[in-house]
Design a protein around this motif. Structure first.
Motif, short mmCIF file in Angstrom:
data_model
loop_
_atom_site.label_atom_id
_atom_site.label_comp_id
_atom_site.label_asym_id
_atom_site.label_seq_id
_atom_site.Cartn_x
_atom_site.Cartn_y
_atom_site.Cartn_z
N PRO A 1 -33.88 -7.45 45.02
CA PRO A 1 -32.90 -7.93 45.99
C PRO A 1 -32.16 -6.79 46.70
N ALA A 2 -32.01 -5.63 46.05
CA ALA A 2 -31.32 -4.50 46.69
C ALA A 2 -32.11 -4.00 47.88
N TYR A 3 -33.43 -3.99 47.78
CA TYR A 3 -34.24 -3.57 48.93
C TYR A 3 -34.15 -4.58 50.07
N ARG A 4 -34.18 -5.84 49.72
CA ARG A 4 -34.08 -6.87 50.77
C ARG A 4 -32.72 -6.79 51.45
N ALA A 5 -31.66 -6.52 50.68
CA ALA A 5 -30.32 -6.39 51.27
C ALA A 5 -30.25 -5.17 52.19
N TYR A 6 -30.85 -4.05 51.76
CA TYR A 6 -30.88 -2.84 52.60
C TYR A 6 -31.61 -3.13 53.91
N GLU A 7 -32.79 -3.74 53.80
CA GLU A 7 -33.58 -4.03 55.00
C GLU A 7 -32.84 -4.98 55.93
N ALA A 8 -32.16 -5.97 55.37
CA ALA A 8 -31.42 -6.92 56.18
C ALA A 8 -30.27 -6.24 56.92
N GLU A 9 -29.58 -5.32 56.23
CA GLU A 9 -28.45 -4.62 56.87
C GLU A 9 -28.93 -3.69 57.97
N VAL A 10 -30.03 -2.98 57.71
CA VAL A 10 -30.59 -2.10 58.75
C VAL A 10 -30.99 -2.94 59.96
N GLU A 11 -31.62 -4.06 59.72
CA GLU A 11 -32.05 -4.93 60.81
C GLU A 11 -30.84 -5.47 61.57
N ARG A 12 -29.80 -5.85 60.85
CA ARG A 12 -28.58 -6.37 61.49
C ARG A 12 -27.95 -5.33 62.41
N ARG A 13 -28.06 -4.05 62.02
CA ARG A 13 -27.45 -2.98 62.82
C ARG A 13 -28.36 -2.47 63.93
N GLY A 14 -29.51 -3.03 64.07
CA GLY A 14 -30.37 -2.60 65.17
C GLY A 14 -31.79 -2.28 64.78
N GLY A 15 -32.07 -2.30 63.50
CA GLY A 15 -33.46 -2.14 63.07
C GLY A 15 -33.90 -0.71 62.91
N THR A 16 -35.00 -0.58 62.19
CA THR A 16 -35.58 0.73 61.99
C THR A 16 -36.52 1.05 63.13
N LEU A 17 -36.71 2.31 63.35
CA LEU A 17 -37.67 2.76 64.35
C LEU A 17 -39.01 3.08 63.71
N GLY A 18 -38.98 3.17 62.40
CA GLY A 18 -40.22 3.46 61.67
C GLY A 18 -39.90 3.89 60.27
N GLY A 19 -40.92 4.10 59.53
CA GLY A 19 -40.74 4.54 58.16
C GLY A 19 -41.96 4.23 57.34
N ALA A 20 -42.04 4.86 56.19
CA ALA A 20 -43.17 4.63 55.31
C ALA A 20 -42.85 5.16 53.93
N ARG A 21 -43.47 4.53 52.94
CA ARG A 21 -43.41 5.05 51.59
C ARG A 21 -44.61 5.98 51.44
N LEU A 22 -44.38 7.13 50.82
CA LEU A 22 -45.45 8.11 50.65
C LEU A 22 -46.13 7.92 49.31
N ARG A 23 -47.40 8.27 49.26
CA ARG A 23 -48.14 8.23 48.00
C ARG A 23 -47.65 9.37 47.11
N PRO A 24 -47.96 9.33 45.81
CA PRO A 24 -47.46 10.36 44.88
C PRO A 24 -47.84 11.78 45.31
N VAL A 25 -47.06 12.74 44.85
CA VAL A 25 -47.26 14.14 45.24
C VAL A 25 -48.62 14.66 44.80
N ALA A 26 -49.24 14.03 43.80
CA ALA A 26 -50.57 14.48 43.37
C ALA A 26 -51.59 14.37 44.50
N SER A 27 -51.30 13.52 45.49
CA SER A 27 -52.22 13.36 46.61
C SER A 27 -51.83 14.23 47.80
N ALA A 28 -50.80 15.06 47.64
CA ALA A 28 -50.33 15.90 48.74
C ALA A 28 -51.21 17.13 48.94
N THR A 29 -51.26 17.58 50.16
CA THR A 29 -51.92 18.83 50.51
C THR A 29 -50.94 19.64 51.34
#
Length: 111
Positions: free
Chosen positions: A24-52
């Motif tokens: 529910p904390a994530y849904r509340a965060y997303e709802a508040e961001v959307e209420r204030r004008g929305g995100t322009l983008g974003g992404a969750r990154l895969r674990p650092v083991a896959s980083a180069t």
């Protein structure tokens, strides 16, 4: 002004995508961001083991596996937000669930 939230966490305690979707904390965060004008983008990154990591030194491209630093906390995702000012960006960062157990770094974007 655009801000990037660098979502930093400890991967050993990082929730799964299913846990995030059900939190529910994530849904509340997303709802508040959307209420204030929305995100322009974003992404969750895969674990650092896959980083180069890529560096160019003296004209030579150096490629290594993994992150660039030895640290417990890693950037696990980003959110790009349009905010009126730094105060609003900080307020939204404080609402992000990772601010409770990791950290959220706020950076303005060059425009």
């Amino acid at each position: 002004m655009k801000y990037v939230l660098l979502i930093c966490d400890d991967e050993t305690v990082s929730p799964s995508m299913e846990e995030i979707a059900a939190d529910p904390a994530y849904r509340a965060y997303e709802a508040e961001v959307e209420r204030r004008g929305g995100t322009l983008g974003g992404a969750r990154l895969r674990p650092v083991a896959s980083a180069t990591t890529v560096r160019v030194r003296d004209g030579e491209t150096l490629v290594s596996d993994g992150p660039f630093a030895e640290t417990k906390d890693f950037v696990g995702g980003i959110d790009i937000l349009e905010c009126a000012d730094l105060d609003e960006a900080i307020a939204l960062a404080a609402l992000h669930p990772y601010a409770r157990h990791g950290c959220v770094e706020v950076r303005p974007v060059w425009e």
